[in-house]
Design a protein around this motif. Sequence first.
Motif, PDB file in Angstrom:
ATOM      1  N   PHE A 131      33.086  37.798  32.058  1.00 29.02           N
ATOM      2  CA  PHE A 131      34.121  37.141  32.360  1.00 29.02           C
ATOM      3  C   PHE A 131      35.058  36.685  31.240  1.00 29.02           C
ATOM      4  O   PHE A 131      36.105  36.838  31.141  1.00 29.02           O
ATOM      5  N   ALA A 164      37.029  39.752  30.417  1.00 26.77           N
ATOM      6  CA  ALA A 164      38.141  39.849  31.549  1.00 26.77           C
ATOM      7  C   ALA A 164      39.363  38.820  31.052  1.00 26.77           C
ATOM      8  O   ALA A 164      40.737  39.336  31.114  1.00 26.77           O
ATOM      9  N   ARG A 165      39.178  37.677  30.605  1.00 23.09           N
ATOM     10  CA  ARG A 165      40.223  36.840  30.121  1.00 23.09           C
ATOM     11  C   ARG A 165      40.796  37.375  28.982  1.00 23.09           C
ATOM     12  O   ARG A 165      42.033  37.285  28.722  1.00 23.09           O
ATOM     13  N   ALA A 200      41.421  44.168  33.090  1.00 20.25           N
ATOM     14  CA  ALA A 200      41.236  42.735  33.309  1.00 20.25           C
ATOM     15  C   ALA A 200      40.558  42.876  34.645  1.00 20.25           C
ATOM     16  O   ALA A 200      39.389  42.262  34.997  1.00 20.25           O
ATOM     17  N   LEU A 206      36.639  41.907  35.916  1.00 19.86           N
ATOM     18  CA  LEU A 206      36.607  40.781  36.719  1.00 19.86           C
ATOM     19  C   LEU A 206      35.664  41.103  37.943  1.00 19.86           C
ATOM     20  O   LEU A 206      34.705  40.534  38.603  1.00 19.86           O
ATOM     21  N   THR A 231      32.222  41.236  36.586  1.00 17.37           N
ATOM     22  CA  THR A 231      31.673  39.572  36.660  1.00 17.37           C
ATOM     23  C   THR A 231      31.364  39.374  38.210  1.00 17.37           C
ATOM     24  O   THR A 231      29.974  38.856  38.129  1.00 17.37           O
ATOM     25  N   THR A 232      32.099  39.636  38.918  1.00 20.81           N
ATOM     26  CA  THR A 232      31.753  39.162  40.308  1.00 20.81           C
ATOM     27  C   THR A 232      30.413  39.962  40.885  1.00 20.81           C
ATOM     28  O   THR A 232      29.546  39.179  41.374  1.00 20.81           O
ATOM     29  N   LEU A 285      40.484  43.344  44.119  1.00 22.91           N
ATOM     30  CA  LEU A 285      39.294  43.050  43.239  1.00 22.91           C
ATOM     31  C   LEU A 285      38.208  43.874  43.930  1.00 22.91           C
ATOM     32  O   LEU A 285      37.706  44.655  42.827  1.00 22.91           O
ATOM     33  N   LEU A 287      45.696  38.092  39.393  1.00 22.64           N
ATOM     34  CA  LEU A 287      44.511  37.823  38.400  1.00 22.64           C
ATOM     35  C   LEU A 287      44.244  36.533  38.001  1.00 22.64           C
ATOM     36  O   LEU A 287      43.094  36.111  38.153  1.00 22.64           O
ATOM     37  N   CYS A 313      40.765  34.763  38.876  1.00 23.56           N
ATOM     38  CA  CYS A 313      40.120  33.772  37.566  1.00 23.56           C
ATOM     39  C   CYS A 313      39.506  32.552  38.380  1.00 23.56           C
ATOM     40  O   CYS A 313      38.535  32.188  38.004  1.00 23.56           O
ATOM     41  N   ILE A 344      36.667  32.991  40.605  1.00 23.82           N
ATOM     42  CA  ILE A 344      35.409  33.358  39.970  1.00 23.82           C
ATOM     43  C   ILE A 344      34.888  32.412  39.145  1.00 23.82           C
ATOM     44  O   ILE A 344      33.770  32.265  39.235  1.00 23.82           O
TER      45      ILE A 344
END
Length: 298
Positions: free
Chosen positions: A178, A181-182, A193, A197, A200-201, A254, A274, A278, A281
Amino acid sequence: METSLDHLPERKQRELGEIRRILFEEFEDTIAGRNAPHRKAGRILKVILYGSHARGDWVEDPVGGYFSDYDVLVVVNHEELADPIEYWSKAEDHLLRAHTISKKLSVPAHIITHSLTDVNKQLKKGRPFFRDILRDGIALYEAPDNPFDQPVTLPPDEARAEAQKHFDKWFPSATAFFSMARHALSEGNENEAAFVLHQTTERLYDCFLLVSTLYAPKSHKINLLRSQCEQLDARLIQAWPRDTKFTQRCFELLRGAYVNARYSEHYKITAEELEWICERITILQGLVKDICQERLGS
């Protein structure tokens, strides 16, 4: 294992029949002409409905846009035949078309594939996911003389220790992704990104599944993982609103980012989309952390 679908409306019974037909049709087409003995002799041994439609607690919420998906376990007679890409991608594509194009399915159908040997191995290890399928699942098809082994119950202390290891591995991994991605988003690297993401998910859902059931499907498909998780704990539904075209589009972007954000020149995602992803998420991360700690504490 139960075989009756009488608790389901006739419409859903017909749709499950269509799912079964597609699975057999596409599998037989995939193994046709294969020369290796185990491929030529490849068989589907069981098709099992599990999850909310098997238990009878499926959800249909037109206002909120949430509808429970179909979850199906396919059991085959050889380990190689369970490979989702090599042997089941055509079936998954056909099921997707049946939902999105021909409308023969009112909700998506997700499949997981395992060999009978592997399922029995998981039952002997006391994996709650497979034990629950034996308890609650409904056989849409069963070949004779291929029984499941009797499941073992894992001692609670052992189950909790294993679940804790999964949490200690996957939740920090998701947090690290995460952050990456940021950073990519702050640098204006939208496609990178989006891909991170997605990762991350995927890790957050894997974390939740492994803590809850000691099992997660070997899949990068976050729509499958989301369905699995939300049926285990409805609190997770709030992470991804489905009530507008914008929210649906963002999740689809996503979902497709695992491949398209890296390889497709046509993949486009905006900073606004995005940022919304975020935000969602962040909510998913908090829910996964709280529910996992709740389960580990109990």
